[in-house]
Write a protein that holds these residues in place. Sequence first.
Motif, PDB file in Angstrom:
ATOM      1  N   CYS A  14     -19.156 -20.669  -6.350  1.00  0.00           N
ATOM      2  CA  CYS A  14     -17.951 -20.923  -7.142  1.00  0.00           C
ATOM      3  C   CYS A  14     -16.970 -21.753  -6.315  1.00  0.00           C
ATOM      4  N   CYS A  18     -10.322 -18.772  -5.338  1.00  0.00           N
ATOM      5  CA  CYS A  18     -10.428 -17.326  -5.504  1.00  0.00           C
ATOM      6  C   CYS A  18     -11.090 -16.801  -4.245  1.00  0.00           C
ATOM      7  N   THR A  21     -15.318 -16.451  -3.729  1.00  0.00           N
ATOM      8  CA  THR A  21     -16.300 -17.543  -3.557  1.00  0.00           C
ATOM      9  C   THR A  21     -17.709 -17.027  -3.866  1.00  0.00           C
ATOM     10  N   CYS A  22     -17.914 -16.638  -5.094  1.00  0.00           N
ATOM     11  CA  CYS A  22     -19.156 -15.979  -5.503  1.00  0.00           C
ATOM     12  C   CYS A  22     -20.373 -16.891  -5.330  1.00  0.00           C
ATOM     13  N   LEU A  24     -23.604 -18.134  -6.928  1.00  0.00           N
ATOM     14  CA  LEU A  24     -23.905 -18.265  -8.355  1.00  0.00           C
ATOM     15  C   LEU A  24     -25.371 -18.617  -8.597  1.00  0.00           C
ATOM     16  N   CYS A  51     -16.702 -13.244 -12.580  1.00  0.00           N
ATOM     17  CA  CYS A  51     -15.702 -13.093 -13.641  1.00  0.00           C
ATOM     18  C   CYS A  51     -16.190 -13.802 -14.917  1.00  0.00           C
ATOM     19  N   VAL A 185     -12.785 -10.105  -8.795  1.00  0.00           N
ATOM     20  CA  VAL A 185     -13.405  -8.917  -9.383  1.00  0.00           C
ATOM     21  C   VAL A 185     -14.301  -8.186  -8.384  1.00  0.00           C
ATOM     22  N   ASN A 186     -14.802  -8.898  -7.382  1.00  0.00           N
ATOM     23  CA  ASN A 186     -15.747  -8.288  -6.444  1.00  0.00           C
ATOM     24  C   ASN A 186     -15.127  -7.190  -5.598  1.00  0.00           C
ATOM     25  N   LEU A 590      -6.978 -19.547 -13.806  1.00  0.00           N
ATOM     26  CA  LEU A 590      -6.972 -19.517 -12.341  1.00  0.00           C
ATOM     27  C   LEU A 590      -6.038 -20.644 -11.908  1.00  0.00           C
TER      28      LEU A 590
HETATM   29  S1  SF4 Z   1     -14.581 -13.945  -9.280  1.00  0.00           S
HETATM   30 FE1  SF4 Z   1     -14.809 -15.743 -10.651  1.00  0.00          FE
HETATM   31  S2  SF4 Z   1     -13.312 -17.267  -9.899  1.00  0.00           S
HETATM   32 FE2  SF4 Z   1     -13.606 -15.717  -8.290  1.00  0.00          FE
HETATM   33  S3  SF4 Z   1     -15.194 -16.601  -6.961  1.00  0.00           S
HETATM   34 FE3  SF4 Z   1     -16.210 -15.220  -8.413  1.00  0.00          FE
HETATM   35  S4  SF4 Z   1     -16.820 -16.555 -10.082  1.00  0.00           S
HETATM   36 FE4  SF4 Z   1     -15.271 -17.676  -8.924  1.00  0.00          FE
END
Ligand code: SF4
Length: 697
Positions: A14, A18, A21-22, A24, A51, A185-186, A590
């Motif tokens: 990502c 944020c 930095t997920c 993906l 998210c 969210v993590n 965001l």
């Molecule tokens: S929570 Fe959403 S915005 Fe934040 S790094 Fe993960 S994917 Fe991206």
Amino acid sequence: MNQAVRPRIAASACPHDCPSTCALEVEVFGNNAIGRVRGAEDNAYTAGVICAKVARYAERVHHPDRLKYPLRRTGAKGSGQFAPISWDDALDLVAEKFIRAEQAHGSEAVWSYLYAGTMGYVMRDGIHRLRHAKKYSGFFSTICVNPAWTGFIAGTGLLAGADPREMAKSDLVVIWGTNAVNTQVNVMTHATRARKERGGKIVAVDVYMNGTMRQADLPVLIRPGTDGALACAVMHCLFRDDKADWDYLDRYTDAPRELAEHLRTRDPQWASRITGAPVETIEAFAWLVGENKRAYFRLGYGFSRSRNGAINMHAASCIAAVTGAWRYEGGGAFHNNGAIFHLNSSLIEGSELRDPSIRMLDQSRIGAILTGDEDALRGGPPVTAMLIQNTNPVSVAPDQETVKRGFARADLFVCVHEQFMTDTAKMADVVLPATMFVEHDDFYSAGGSQYLLLGPKLIEPPGECRSNHEVICGLAKRLGAEHPGFAMTPRELIDATLQKSGWGTLAQLEAKRWIDCQPDFATAHYLNGFAYPDGKFRFKPDWPTVPFKRWHRTHASPSIPSLPDHWEVIEEADTEHPFRLATSPARGFLNSSFTETPTSMARERRPEVMIHPDDAAALAVTDGEEVRLGNRRGAVRLHAKFFEGVRRGVLIAESLWPNSAYADGRGINTLTGADPVAPFGGAAFHDNKVWLRKLVS
Ligand code: SF4
């Protein structure tokens, strides 16, 4: 997009601003389309969870309103009248304007302006290479991290902390000043794991009963800008109740006895008067911290966006040192991991070309700079030409009315390289269409975890979109700027930067998808000493010399408290402005990104201000009524939303809506101030005194 065709699944990261930095996994259809985006299950921090807004990223990539072709302004500034122009003509025009600006006023008349619309190193930071090579005005980055980072580093000496995955091994997770449910969210993944797997408790500290507070076992609801008082009272109780770890304090901290003595008068009654939190809640919080050695303090950015933000961050970070929580797995404090990656970005940024005599201009003071404020201009020439990438200052910068006046100047030439026609792009002379993260190669580091991640190019961009790197290199050629980085591809820059930084090669990163850079336990928990020469955590930092490693201009005030305290420099409510306003992040947005996607717009509905029903009743305001909020900086129109989850006198306007979403085009940053936050600059987005009035009174 043909959904009947089976997609391939590609790894990515990502790119947004944020902390998570997920990692993906992106469904890719052919060369031109993406589908669903998911979190990588086998990434220990992302753990398969992302998210909703990024899960639906196809909405952004394939949005019909994306900018696809270069445009040249044909009407008045801000009129929205543009005509197509070829890339060559557009870049020639930008180069010509920059050369003219330099000839008239010197190189400092050009200002390249950026921020975190992408967090990729190549695409975000390459603009510095151009400005160093051309000696354009410097960019003093202040809008986000300065108060928070400075406050944390003040104690530890370094921007790093206990492994964020250790939250799952905690008996108590304190989520302070960050609405993780909305913004990362993590954190909730790992905190709730502690609750499920070991009966751990969650405490949340915030200024409204947001999603994170509602999930906490103990929500501590306080007034904005009073976190330092809460932290002091918690430490008061810990010393009072013999819960301080004196063996740890004597070994690892600088002035524990002075701190204990100082805190004698900072009891829960004192803090309750300042914070608005009941004495029993403060006592309950302190009791939980005292009883649970494995207490993990996850300290966010939100509470640092205040004129006393750095001091509050430091005060909150001190609690883990009082109890010695750092000794234990699942204990300690964490804000950001910026110091663990030690990247050598010289090829990307061209830092060896930097001329220290060139002035640095404060990002947050863009309004004052563009309207000719001498102090903001540092005594130098006016800014008459700008290149803007990855940011939208007409919406996101504080003191919006001044910012707008600056952008309206007839003698200012602005080129904006963007994905959508933002509030800033509308004010530009030339608008260039930008790629999104799946359309270019880049790499990322996570502030909120410990990974370096690759985000490779997965599809072709639509229309004529070009990457930031292509634009910077195209301009460099026309402007005669020289540096090896201008002749390299993004992949070559990534490979060389990884190798120079000791993280292997691009091929290795591509094979592994991410690198876990977590330091060992003793290092992360400072068991070999904190990062000051004497190894001691600082309860009593010397603020002007706190080792905040970015370039900075000091705004140290002699009244900064030397020990943790409530520093009375916030915009206190007064008779004329009886409310304190925080502009907290909305779940669907965001910063100013995602304000164009249909599902985010549908979720957030319209700009609103949350107000306690008793405050509304006193003003005869009804639920849903359109009202005006104002202060000496200006006024905005938005709808009142009754909400019992705030202290009386506190207003919350979840943001960040485009200015055009407000009835008269004035966005919420009309109300926020651009005066620098001590000691090293910043913007106090949640520290505003305002009045609230009925639209027709
Ligand atoms: S929570 Fe959403 S915005 Fe934040 S790094 Fe993960 S994917 Fe991206």
